[in-house]
Design an enzyme around this catalytic site. Structure first.
Site, PDB file in Angstrom:
ATOM      1  N   LYS A  10     -32.301  77.650  56.815  1.00 27.33           N
ATOM      2  CA  LYS A  10     -32.189  77.858  58.281  1.00 27.33           C
ATOM      3  C   LYS A  10     -33.158  76.919  58.994  1.00 27.33           C
ATOM      4  O   LYS A  10     -34.159  76.486  58.415  1.00 27.33           O
ATOM      5  CB  LYS A  10     -32.479  79.314  58.660  1.00 27.33           C
ATOM      6  CG  LYS A  10     -33.880  79.845  58.316  1.00 27.33           C
ATOM      7  CD  LYS A  10     -34.964  79.528  59.331  1.00 27.33           C
ATOM      8  CE  LYS A  10     -36.350  79.972  58.884  1.00 27.33           C
ATOM      9  NZ  LYS A  10     -37.445  79.435  59.674  1.00 27.33           N
ATOM     10  N   PRO A  95     -36.593  72.945  49.951  1.00 30.03           N
ATOM     11  CA  PRO A  95     -38.027  72.840  49.663  1.00 30.03           C
ATOM     12  C   PRO A  95     -38.717  74.199  49.878  1.00 30.03           C
ATOM     13  O   PRO A  95     -38.355  74.941  50.797  1.00 30.03           O
ATOM     14  CB  PRO A  95     -38.524  71.811  50.677  1.00 30.03           C
ATOM     15  CG  PRO A  95     -37.321  71.084  51.143  1.00 30.03           C
ATOM     16  CD  PRO A  95     -36.147  72.000  50.986  1.00 30.03           C
ATOM     17  N   ALA A  98     -41.528  75.751  53.333  1.00 31.07           N
ATOM     18  CA  ALA A  98     -41.318  74.612  54.231  1.00 31.07           C
ATOM     19  C   ALA A  98     -40.930  75.037  55.637  1.00 31.07           C
ATOM     20  O   ALA A  98     -40.737  74.204  56.506  1.00 31.07           O
ATOM     21  CB  ALA A  98     -40.214  73.719  53.659  1.00 31.07           C
ATOM     22  N   GLY A 103     -36.604  81.249  50.383  1.00 31.41           N
ATOM     23  CA  GLY A 103     -36.738  82.513  49.660  1.00 31.41           C
ATOM     24  C   GLY A 103     -35.914  83.607  50.325  1.00 31.41           C
ATOM     25  O   GLY A 103     -35.241  84.404  49.645  1.00 31.41           O
ATOM     26  N   SER A 105     -33.236  83.228  52.121  1.00 31.96           N
ATOM     27  CA  SER A 105     -31.809  82.980  51.938  1.00 31.96           C
ATOM     28  C   SER A 105     -31.373  83.352  50.521  1.00 31.96           C
ATOM     29  O   SER A 105     -30.264  83.880  50.323  1.00 31.96           O
ATOM     30  CB  SER A 105     -31.500  81.507  52.237  1.00 31.96           C
ATOM     31  OG  SER A 105     -30.129  81.339  52.358  1.00 31.96           O
ATOM     32  N   ASP A 137     -37.153  86.945  57.897  1.00 26.72           N
ATOM     33  CA  ASP A 137     -36.016  86.022  58.012  1.00 26.72           C
ATOM     34  C   ASP A 137     -34.785  86.491  57.227  1.00 26.72           C
ATOM     35  O   ASP A 137     -33.706  85.903  57.371  1.00 26.72           O
ATOM     36  CB  ASP A 137     -36.398  84.621  57.490  1.00 26.72           C
ATOM     37  CG  ASP A 137     -37.288  83.871  58.464  1.00 26.72           C
ATOM     38  OD1 ASP A 137     -37.306  84.240  59.656  1.00 26.72           O
ATOM     39  OD2 ASP A 137     -37.967  82.922  58.031  1.00 26.72           O
TER      40      ASP A 137
HETATM   41  P1  ATP Z   1     -42.266  81.813  55.166  1.00 30.83           P
HETATM   42  O1  ATP Z   1     -42.183  81.246  56.547  1.00 30.83           O
HETATM   43  O2  ATP Z   1     -41.879  83.275  55.092  1.00 30.83           O
HETATM   44  O3  ATP Z   1     -43.559  81.472  54.456  1.00 30.83           O
HETATM   45  P2  ATP Z   1     -40.662  79.641  54.173  1.00 30.83           P
HETATM   46  O4  ATP Z   1     -39.290  79.537  54.685  1.00 30.83           O
HETATM   47  O5  ATP Z   1     -41.653  78.712  54.774  1.00 30.83           O
HETATM   48  O6  ATP Z   1     -41.101  81.142  54.324  1.00 30.83           O
HETATM   49  P3  ATP Z   1     -40.029  79.987  51.332  1.00 30.83           P
HETATM   50  O7  ATP Z   1     -39.446  78.816  50.620  1.00 30.83           O
HETATM   51  O8  ATP Z   1     -39.167  81.136  51.608  1.00 30.83           O
HETATM   52  O9  ATP Z   1     -40.731  79.394  52.622  1.00 30.83           O
HETATM   53  O10 ATP Z   1     -41.323  80.447  50.487  1.00 30.83           O
HETATM   54  C1  ATP Z   1     -42.292  81.310  51.009  1.00 30.83           C
HETATM   55  C2  ATP Z   1     -43.038  81.981  49.872  1.00 30.83           C
HETATM   56  O11 ATP Z   1     -42.157  82.866  49.198  1.00 30.83           O
HETATM   57  C3  ATP Z   1     -43.573  81.013  48.818  1.00 30.83           C
HETATM   58  O12 ATP Z   1     -44.952  81.289  48.671  1.00 30.83           O
HETATM   59  C4  ATP Z   1     -42.838  81.356  47.540  1.00 30.83           C
HETATM   60  O13 ATP Z   1     -43.674  81.361  46.396  1.00 30.83           O
HETATM   61  C5  ATP Z   1     -42.312  82.764  47.793  1.00 30.83           C
HETATM   62  N1  ATP Z   1     -40.986  82.988  47.178  1.00 30.83           N
HETATM   63  C6  ATP Z   1     -40.601  84.099  46.553  1.00 30.83           C
HETATM   64  N2  ATP Z   1     -39.326  83.996  46.135  1.00 30.83           N
HETATM   65  C7  ATP Z   1     -38.881  82.791  46.480  1.00 30.83           C
HETATM   66  C8  ATP Z   1     -37.632  82.121  46.315  1.00 30.83           C
HETATM   67  N3  ATP Z   1     -36.589  82.671  45.683  1.00 30.83           N
HETATM   68  N4  ATP Z   1     -37.533  80.883  46.826  1.00 30.83           N
HETATM   69  C9  ATP Z   1     -38.578  80.321  47.501  1.00 30.83           C
HETATM   70  N5  ATP Z   1     -39.774  80.924  47.676  1.00 30.83           N
HETATM   71  C10 ATP Z   1     -39.934  82.147  47.171  1.00 30.83           C
END
Ligand code: ATP
Length: 283
Positions: A10, A95, A98, A103, A105, A137
């Site tokens: 997203k 990524p 990021a 995670g 999704s 999210d």
């Molecule tokens: P947020 O803003 O909630 O931190 P994000 O969109 O920036 O989320 P994600 O890639 O969802 O980033 O990762 C956030 C955290 O969730 C990371 O520290 C990661 O270790 C953990 N995590 C747990 N499960 C997953 C997954 N299936 N994919 C990615 N990250 C995951």
């Protein structure tokens, strides 16, 4: 039984927070859209073993209950007293950490898959309510289409999709702590967005108008720590982006562009500044 689900990333077309709740969490007012950059999630159910197992192709991710996909399976299994075991395999393309909701999704993909396999008959709104405890999210990701998201993240109002727009996404090698950025919010100083006007423009299909109302109130906080954010943004604008801003709490920046050749120019131009650049369509 095996089900394959696509888990798209997203981006935040708008990210604002009008106040903090008494529980300390921000009240959100966001407009999100999904893009064609996705993880691929396979969910397999079996009578034995009755446990949940997660496998990913990323060495950075936990495979246990800290994985959001594991938590999604656990919620449905315990809520509906299901004894079957679940094996989840995730091929990561989004990524990690990021601001692209990877995670969340993945978790939403597991909810959609298990809702089908176990014939739970839950509506999207019911899955969204159940999923809020995983991450703010996840309710949006259950829908995965352009939407306004408010409250803790559980109120999702579906909007018309952006027609044929390119997103050029630049992910820098910076690590942003979401909790730290959220703690830094000073509500008296935030410059709020006109999200009602953005939603009205999207509803009318008036894309040029919608660009002027997009924004991310957290961008100045992340940019104060990482000046690269501002540099990438000015490059995006210089290269002809219709809109350029940060997604989530960063560090990912995205540019929107209607014209394919301009999107290609943006992609090539940004590669000089940033190693990870993706040119994809809005869904
Ligand atoms: P947020 O803003 O909630 O931190 P994000 O969109 O920036 O989320 P994600 O890639 O969802 O980033 O990762 C956030 C955290 O969730 C990371 O520290 C990661 O270790 C953990 N995590 C747990 N499960 C997953 C997954 N299936 N994919 C990615 N990250 C995951």
């Amino acid at each position: 039984m095996i089900i394959h689900e696509k888990a798209p990333a997203k981006i935040n077309l708008a990210l604002d927070t009008p106040m903090r709740y008494l529980d300390g969490l921000p009240k959100w007012d966001m407009v999100m859209a999904s893009v064609d950059l996705a993880d691929y999630v396979t969910v397999e159910t079996h009578a034995r073993p009755q446990t949940i197992k997660v496998y990913t192709d990323s060495c950075y991710l936990p495979n246990d209950q800290r994985n959001l996909a594991f938590q999604a399976a656990h919620i449905l299994k315990s809520r509906f007293h299901i004894t079957e075991g679940v094996t989840i395999r995730i091929r990561k393309h989004i990524p990690v950490a990021a601001g692209l909701g990877g995670g969340s999704s993945d978790a939403a993909a597991v909810l959609r898959a298990l809702n089908k396999v176990w014939r739970l008959g839950l509506r999207q709104s019911e899955l969204a309510q159940l999923s809020l405890s995983i991450d703010s999210d996840v309710p949006y990701c259950v829908y995965g289409t352009t939407a306004r998201v408010t409250g803790h993240g559980e109120q999702v109002e579906v909007l018309p999709a952006f027609p044929h727009y390119w997103a050029v996404i630049a992910k820098q090698k910076i690590s942003v702590s979401t909790p730290r950025i959220l703690r830094q919010i000073n509500y008296e100083k935030l410059e709020h967005l006109q999200t009602d006007a953005l939603v009205a423009a999207i509803r009318q299909g008036d894309w040029p108008a919608s660009f002027q109302y997009m924004g991310n109130v957290l961008e100045p906080l992340t940019a104060a720590e990482f000046p690269q954010i501002k540099r990438i943004k000015s490059q995006m604008i210089k290269l002809g982006a219709d809109a350029a801003q940060m997604s989530g709490t960063g560090p990912t920046m995205f540019a929107l562009c209607h014209n394919e050749s301009r999107a290609k120019r943006l992609e090539n131009g940004l590669r000089g500044f940033c190693r990870e650049v993706y040119r994809i369509m809005l869904l």
